[in-house]
Design an enzyme around this catalytic site. Structure first.
Site, PDB file in Angstrom:
ATOM      1  CE  LYS A 187      -3.594   1.654   2.531  1.00 25.73           C
ATOM      2  NZ  LYS A 187      -4.625   1.555   3.840  1.00 25.73           N
ATOM      3  CB  SER A 245      -7.903   3.302   3.003  1.00 25.40           C
ATOM      4  OG  SER A 245      -7.237   2.954   4.103  1.00 25.40           O
ATOM      5  CB  SER A 277      -8.475   0.179   6.110  1.00 27.12           C
ATOM      6  OG  SER A 277      -8.846   1.767   5.766  1.00 27.12           O
TER       7      SER A 277
END
Lengths: 482, 95
Positions: free
Chosen positions: A76, A151, A175
């Protein structure tokens, strides 16, 4: 080969059936061919990946290899990566090349894994749909008109699309688990403090936690063996022995006590999601587990508590983006205040500004006790609910999200968006671990079962998820990209 | 608790985020809705409940007071918007 799990790839690399360089090239080609329509990567590090893969093959040839040497992953874009762009999906950091690696990245590199790049996300990890990225929304590989969740939506979508077998995410209010549910993969949020946060761009420091995302619980266990453990550079990282997370994966589930929180099966839960989740729980009963209803009485307070505490911490953490040392600076500032005001106005997106303003307001004089301190007191009650529940049961189960993935642009009201985190947020407030496991589909979209455990109960969660996956095939389903 | 345009403008200035009047008006609505939701917390009796800042209720660990870091000034300044002679440059502060 590209549909293999991380564990299968690792076994193929160990046996010599696979070469990391060939695997890495094939995956990079797949990303190049298909990611334009999914937008799961912000940065693809093709040259660095091929170089690392060749080094991994050479290490294996020398007999100098661990379980994951040569295994491809993605990160990420919230993890700092030395000499590679780390944007956090924000205009504020769209030119930021980190001078150091996050501890998680260091450990993954030391284990010989090969990073293919940095995945898309909601800006500064603020969002539940991956629509708040400076680099544009991510599309769900199961239906390109739908969100992948947020997210860590880029990581989830990249795995579901078969671009990588596993990726790292972070979870502040769901997330990892919510995008795992929306994309039909497995995602583990470890206990707070189990994995170092050093080098992870901070959103809400008392809630943020890094964790693995992959096709299976076994893959997550392999990654946890690499990333978990004390780091003296993160003062909130717990100094406690790390178990071998693969050791108890196959332990039979006979006698497992499952608690179903009544609050997780009430109003607002999509009927299709409930049906699939209840079928999964019946599978657990068939495997020898017993099921009882439990109550988490403060559940309804989790969202208001989170949306006081997280913005308050965000307003503090994001004050470092001032245009002085790194990140975006406006053109021709007339003085220092003008530089701050315009750099931050230009650099941050709307959701980030909304949360900073909310946090600044509730921390300001006259509001601190009524909101921030009050929320911290309620947080203790929420945590105690879980402690009480785990005196009666081994794990809790319920849906990871109240609905399947919604349409891109469908949720324009931020409050409605926040309510979608109803089943995940309390877990971060309490600091306990949680995992989302794919258990079926509704309207052609994946559904995740969330399994929760007491603090440091990751091994039991991975075991509970793994045995389910040994007896079902939902985790083997793949979307069609062509 | 109601929030007004002046509250948003004050928060924006404290947070050093420039917002136009039109943006501030929009944030009044958003923040009002979030605060309405947060007002649910007022109904909970938390007398005698200690605030929880760390989810494991842990204390800040201490370490030896030793220098462990080395100088990485050049690395850190490589990503700065403006530097000269090892210093970060900002607009003139003192006339």
């Amino acid at each position: 080969m590209l549909d293999m799990t991380l564990a299968e790839m690792a076994r193929g690399l160990a046996s010599g059936e696979l070469k990391s360089s060939e695997l890495t090239k094939a995956l990079l080609d797949r990303i190049e061919q298909h990611d334009e329509k999914i937008n799961s990567f912000i940065t693809v590090t093709r040259d660095e990946a091929l170089e690392a893969a060749e080094a991994a093959d050479a290490a294996r040839a020398r007999g100098d290899a661990g379980a994951l040497t040569g295994a491809p992953i993605a990160l990420k874009d919230i993890f700092c990566t030395k000499d590679v762009l780390t944007t956090c999906a924000s205009h504020m950091l769209d030119n930021f090349v980190s001078p150091y690696d996050a501890t998680v990245v260091e450990r993954l590199k030391a284990a010989g894994t090969v990073s293919l790049g940095k995945t898309n996300m909601d800006e500064f990890a603020m969002g539940s749909s991956n629509e708040n990225s400076f680099f544009g929304p991510v599309h769900n590989p199961w239906n390109l008109d739908h969100v992948p969740g947020g997210s860590s939506g880029g990581s989830a979508a990249a795995i579901a699309a078969g671009f990588v077998p596993a990726a790292m995410g972070t979870d502040t209010g769901g997330s990892i688990r919510q995008p795992a549910s929306f994309c039909g993969i497995t995602g583990l949020k470890p206990t707070y403090g189990r994995v170092s946060r050093y080098g992870i761009i901070a959103y809400a420091s008392s809630l943020d936690q890094a964790g693995p995302m992959a096709h299976t619980a076994e893959d997550c266990a392999l990654l946890m063996n690499v990333i978990a453990g004390h780091d003296q550079r993160d003062s909130t990282c717990v100094n406690q022995d790390v178990p071998d997370y693969t050791a108890e994966l196959d332990k039979p589930l006979k006698g497992l006590r499952i608690g179903l929180p009544v609050e997780y099966f009430g109003e607002g839960l999509d009927a299709g999601v409930e049906k699939v989740v209840r079928e999964a729980i019946r599978t657990y009963e068939a495997l020898g587990a017993t099921v009882v209803e439990v109550s988490l009485p403060h559940t309804r307070l989790a969202i208001p508590t989170y949306y006081v505490i997280a913005p308050a911490e965000a307003s503090s953490n994001l004050s470092r983006y001032d245009g002085v040392r790194f990140g975006h600076r406006c053109d021709d500032p007339k003085d220092l205040i003008d530089m701050y005001l315009r750099s931050r106005a230009e650099g941050f997106g709307e959701e980030v500004k909304r949360r900073i303003l909310m946090g600044t307001h509730t921390l300001s004089e006259g509001f601190y006790d009524a909101y921030y301190r009050k929320a911290q007191r309620v947080r203790r009650l929420i945590r105690q609910d879980f402690i009480d529940a785990f005196e009666k049961v081994d794990v809790l189960m319920g849906p990871a999200a109240p609905t399947p993935a919604f349409g891109i642009g469908q949720q324009s009201d931020p409050i409605q968006m926040y309510l979608g985190d109803i089943y995940t947020i309390a877990i971060n407030l309490a600091g306990i671990p949680g995992i989302s496991v794919p258990v079926g589909f509704t309207d052609g979209l994946p559904v995740g079962l969330q399994i929760l455990g007491p603090h440091f109960g990751e091994s039991r969660l991975l075991n509970t998820a793994h045995v389910f996956q040994q007896n079902t095939d939902w985790h083997t389903r793949r979307p069609t990209l062509d | 608790m109601a929030i007004e345009l002046a509250d948003v403008s004050r928060a924006a200035y404290l947070a050093r985020i420039g917002v136009s009047e039109a943006e501030a008006a929009r944030y009044v609505d958003d923040l009002s809705h979030i605060l309405d939701m947060a007002d649910q917390l007022a109904s909970v009796d938390t007398n005698g409940i200690e605030p929880l800042a760390h989810p494991l209720d842990a204390l800040q660990p201490l370490r030896r007071d030793e220098v462990t870091e080395t100088n990485h000034r050049d690395d850190f300044q490589a990503c700065a918007p403006a530097v000269a002679d090892g210093l970060f440059l900002v607009p003139r502060v003192v006339e």
